[in-house]
Motif scaffolding. Structure first.
Motif, PDB file in Angstrom:
ATOM      1  N   GLY A  61       9.485  55.672 139.911  1.00 20.75           N
ATOM      2  CA  GLY A  61       8.345  54.929 140.418  1.00 20.75           C
ATOM      3  C   GLY A  61       7.985  53.760 139.522  1.00 20.75           C
ATOM      4  N   ALA A  62       7.952  54.002 138.216  1.00 20.66           N
ATOM      5  CA  ALA A  62       7.643  52.932 137.257  1.00 20.66           C
ATOM      6  C   ALA A  62       8.710  51.835 137.316  1.00 20.66           C
ATOM      7  N   PHE A  63       9.965  52.230 137.459  1.00 20.88           N
ATOM      8  CA  PHE A  63      11.066  51.257 137.542  1.00 20.88           C
ATOM      9  C   PHE A  63      10.928  50.386 138.783  1.00 20.88           C
ATOM     10  N   LEU A  64      10.653  51.008 139.925  1.00 18.27           N
ATOM     11  CA  LEU A  64      10.525  50.252 141.174  1.00 18.27           C
ATOM     12  C   LEU A  64       9.319  49.318 141.159  1.00 18.27           C
ATOM     13  N   LEU A  65       8.264  49.726 140.443  1.00 14.90           N
ATOM     14  CA  LEU A  65       7.062  48.905 140.347  1.00 14.90           C
ATOM     15  C   LEU A  65       7.098  47.947 139.161  1.00 14.90           C
ATOM     16  N   ARG A  66       8.216  47.965 138.436  1.00 18.16           N
ATOM     17  CA  ARG A  66       8.412  47.097 137.261  1.00 18.16           C
ATOM     18  C   ARG A  66       7.323  47.309 136.206  1.00 18.16           C
ATOM     19  N   LYS A  67       6.965  48.566 136.004  1.00 15.88           N
ATOM     20  CA  LYS A  67       6.001  48.913 134.963  1.00 15.88           C
ATOM     21  C   LYS A  67       6.744  49.360 133.710  1.00 15.88           C
ATOM     22  N   PRO A  68       6.132  49.206 132.533  1.00 12.76           N
ATOM     23  CA  PRO A  68       6.786  49.633 131.290  1.00 12.76           C
ATOM     24  C   PRO A  68       7.104  51.129 131.321  1.00 12.76           C
ATOM     25  N   LYS A  99       8.647  52.825 128.618  1.00 11.12           N
ATOM     26  CA  LYS A  99       8.531  53.439 127.286  1.00 11.12           C
ATOM     27  C   LYS A  99       7.213  54.202 127.096  1.00 11.12           C
ATOM     28  N   PRO A 100       6.036  53.606 127.414  1.00  7.75           N
ATOM     29  CA  PRO A 100       4.790  54.378 127.276  1.00  7.75           C
ATOM     30  C   PRO A 100       4.762  55.620 128.174  1.00  7.75           C
ATOM     31  N   LEU A 101       5.371  55.513 129.360  1.00 10.40           N
ATOM     32  CA  LEU A 101       5.400  56.637 130.292  1.00 10.40           C
ATOM     33  C   LEU A 101       6.146  57.822 129.699  1.00 10.40           C
ATOM     34  N   LEU A 102       7.188  57.548 128.906  1.00 12.11           N
ATOM     35  CA  LEU A 102       7.971  58.627 128.293  1.00 12.11           C
ATOM     36  C   LEU A 102       7.127  59.466 127.334  1.00 12.11           C
ATOM     37  N   VAL A 103       6.065  58.871 126.813  1.00 12.76           N
ATOM     38  CA  VAL A 103       5.153  59.593 125.914  1.00 12.76           C
ATOM     39  C   VAL A 103       3.992  60.199 126.695  1.00 12.76           C
ATOM     40  N   PHE A 106      -2.203  53.936 126.413  1.00 12.87           N
ATOM     41  CA  PHE A 106      -2.121  55.285 126.978  1.00 12.87           C
ATOM     42  C   PHE A 106      -2.722  55.286 128.386  1.00 12.87           C
ATOM     43  N   LYS A 107      -3.911  54.711 128.521  1.00 10.65           N
ATOM     44  CA  LYS A 107      -4.575  54.667 129.828  1.00 10.65           C
ATOM     45  C   LYS A 107      -3.789  53.826 130.822  1.00 10.65           C
ATOM     46  N   ALA A 108      -3.165  52.739 130.322  1.00 10.68           N
ATOM     47  CA  ALA A 108      -2.402  51.862 131.207  1.00 10.68           C
ATOM     48  C   ALA A 108      -1.180  52.563 131.795  1.00 10.68           C
ATOM     49  N   ALA A 109      -0.677  53.578 131.088  1.00 14.65           N
ATOM     50  CA  ALA A 109       0.510  54.306 131.555  1.00 14.65           C
ATOM     51  C   ALA A 109       0.182  55.383 132.581  1.00 14.65           C
ATOM     52  N   LEU A 110      -1.128  55.642 132.803  1.00 14.94           N
ATOM     53  CA  LEU A 110      -1.528  56.629 133.810  1.00 14.94           C
ATOM     54  C   LEU A 110      -1.397  56.018 135.204  1.00 14.94           C
ATOM     55  N   SER A 111      -0.820  56.770 136.120  1.00 14.16           N
ATOM     56  CA  SER A 111      -0.597  56.261 137.484  1.00 14.16           C
ATOM     57  C   SER A 111      -1.251  57.203 138.491  1.00 14.16           C
ATOM     58  N   THR A 112      -2.565  57.259 138.436  1.00 10.04           N
ATOM     59  CA  THR A 112      -3.324  58.213 139.241  1.00 10.04           C
ATOM     60  C   THR A 112      -3.034  58.088 140.727  1.00 10.04           C
ATOM     61  N   GLU A 113      -3.153  56.870 141.257  1.00  6.84           N
ATOM     62  CA  GLU A 113      -2.990  56.693 142.699  1.00  6.84           C
ATOM     63  C   GLU A 113      -1.567  57.006 143.144  1.00  6.84           C
ATOM     64  N   LEU A 114      -0.594  56.662 142.323  1.00  7.59           N
ATOM     65  CA  LEU A 114       0.804  56.970 142.658  1.00  7.59           C
ATOM     66  C   LEU A 114       0.982  58.476 142.826  1.00  7.59           C
ATOM     67  N   TYR A 115       0.444  59.251 141.866  1.00  5.71           N
ATOM     68  CA  TYR A 115       0.620  60.699 141.903  1.00  5.71           C
ATOM     69  C   TYR A 115      -0.081  61.328 143.107  1.00  5.71           C
ATOM     70  N   VAL A 116      -1.309  60.898 143.352  1.00  2.00           N
ATOM     71  CA  VAL A 116      -2.067  61.536 144.425  1.00  2.00           C
ATOM     72  C   VAL A 116      -1.519  61.139 145.795  1.00  2.00           C
ATOM     73  N   LYS A 117      -0.999  59.939 145.925  1.00  2.30           N
ATOM     74  CA  LYS A 117      -0.427  59.521 147.204  1.00  2.30           C
ATOM     75  C   LYS A 117       0.889  60.236 147.487  1.00  2.30           C
ATOM     76  N   ILE A 118       1.668  60.522 146.446  1.00 10.90           N
ATOM     77  CA  ILE A 118       2.869  61.343 146.636  1.00 10.90           C
ATOM     78  C   ILE A 118       2.460  62.728 147.137  1.00 10.90           C
ATOM     79  N   GLY A 119       1.374  63.259 146.559  1.00 13.85           N
ATOM     80  CA  GLY A 119       0.858  64.551 147.022  1.00 13.85           C
ATOM     81  C   GLY A 119       0.430  64.485 148.481  1.00 13.85           C
TER      82      GLY A 119
END
Length: 417
Positions: free
Chosen positions: A72-79, A81-85, A134-147
């Motif tokens: 998801g991060a790759f398709l949205l061109r988001k960083p 590296k922070p997501l891995l943490v 840290f907060k920028a790496a959170l993808s709340t809407e992505l997760y809840v919409k997948i749900g």
């Protein structure tokens, strides 16, 4: 240096790709067994929930959702590296929340896992200062919409129709009357239209899912969405516990009680929990009514997106004209994933295959929701939820919820008596 490349996919299309990707992987045989988080004592916690086999199932789920989040991060061109943490930390917090909710002592209180996810996240974000990366790496809407896309696999039209048209009639009557009343009340209290839309949908349709779907349809403010979600969760607990006993005191039949609970309580888990307190028939009817409201979710999001487009075109001086192209651009595409999954499982997937994959997909749906609520907590300042400017929406929500309880009871008495 050249300008940054534009995303090929919007977040909603990425959600459709990822959500349906999970569904088709399951249909093709990639079925992760549902892990158990239920435990009674320290010994059972060690022997069952924390047993090697169960930890293996949890790790399988982690690898799947982690891989999906990275794609998801790759398709949205988001960083990435922070997501891995950040993502593993969010997952660990979520598992702790699931363990809390799995306690037999907690289950007697009928508290859902998402409440603990949100609570732990809020505690961490308000006790500690989290860095912006840290907060920028959170993808709340992505997760809840997948749900939400995965939720579509549980909305089986044939089951709803077989169980009774009365549930559909009640759902339609409640949604229309409560939504209109709530929106009218917000207008009277001079609450901004964006908040009014999310609040009205949350009260009238299906709580958190409806609020998120509406936010997606109108490109809503995440802080306002977080506030509405908090109101839904806070009010769901006392309603879930008190309404079954109130129904018993009033001498209502199980059928009427089930219809009342299913139409009034906002979250599906809370409906199931409260229906279980009354009896088998009440549980059945309450689930039918709630599922019927879930069916209306996609239709409501589509209607709201069209209404919002037309409203904005009239109120803004240089707004885009509400052509079919503009309506399509504003339409929340993740709803397509929800409807597609529902149609797929309703009419095309054999019952035997549904039986084989439903527990796995249901567990993953709950996990995505829990991850989203952990993320909401981690990015929310609790004090912001109760500042002076937020009191009017809170009053409107409570009054609308009371109206919802009364009108749903009246309709339930007419249809199910």
């Amino acid at each position: 240096m050249g300008e940054p490349q534009k995303n090929i996919f919007t977040e909603d299309w990425v959600v459709v790709i990822l959500g349906l990707g999970i569904v088709f992987l399951a249909l093709l045989g990639v079925v992760i067994p549902k892990p158990s988080f239920s435990w009674q004592s320290a010994s059972t916690l060690l022997d069952t929930t924390l047993a090697t086999e169960n930890l293996y199932r949890i790790s399988q789920q982690f690898l799947l959702v982690f891989a999906v989040a990275i794609v998801g991060a790759f398709l949205l061109r988001k960083p990435i590296k922070p997501l891995l943490v950040v993502f593993p930390i969010v997952f660990i917090i979520t598992v702790i929340a699931l363990l809390f909710a799995g306690s037999e002592a907690i289950k007697t209180l009928n508290l859902e896992a998402v409440i603990f996810s949100l609570g732990i996240g809020l505690a961490i974000s308000n006790l500690f200062s989290l860095p912006e990366w840290f907060k920028a790496a959170l993808s709340t809407e992505l997760y809840v919409k997948i749900g939400l896309v995965l939720l579509g696999t549980t909305v089986i039209f044939s089951d709803v129709l077989k169980a009774g048209s009365l549930g559909l009639i009640q759902a339609l009557a409640v949604v229309l009357s409560v939504w209109y009343f709530s929106f009218w009340l917000c207008k009277k209290l001079k609450i901004d239209q964006e908040m009014a839309m999310m609040l009205s949908s949350a009260v009238s349709i299906c709580g958190v899912s409806a609020a998120i779907a509406t936010s997606g349809a109108i490109k809503g403010d995440p802080k306002k969405l977080s506030y509405v979600i908090s109101l839904v969760l806070i009010t769901a607990i006392p309603m879930m516990v008190c309404m079954p006993y109130l129904a018993s005191w009033m001498g209502l039949s199980q059928e009427v009680t089930g219809a009342w609970l299913g139409g009034s309580i906002d979250t599906t888990g809370a409906v199931v929990a409260s229906g279980s307190l009354v009896g088998e028939e009440a549980l059945k009817i309450s689930t039918i009514v709630k599922f019927s409201q879930n069916v209306l979710l996609g239709i409501a999001a589509f209607a709201i997106s069209i209404y919002w487009t037309y409203t904005k075109s009239k109120s803004a001086e240089h707004a885009e004209k509400p052509t079919l192209k503009v309506i399509w651009e504003r339409f929340p595409k993740f709803v397509i994933g929800f409807i597609f999954a529902s149609i797929l499982f309703s009419f095309f997937v054999p019952p035997a295959k549904i039986e084989a994959v439903k527990e796995s997909l249901k567990s993953l749906q709950g996990l995505w929701f829990a991850l989203a609520f952990t993320s909401i907590g981690l990015e929310t300042n609790f004090k912001e939820l109760f500042v002076h400017t937020n009191r009017k929406p809170m009053y409107a929500f409570l009054v609308a919820q009371f109206f919802n309880i009364i009108i749903t009871l009246v309709i339930a008495l007419i249809l199910f008596r």
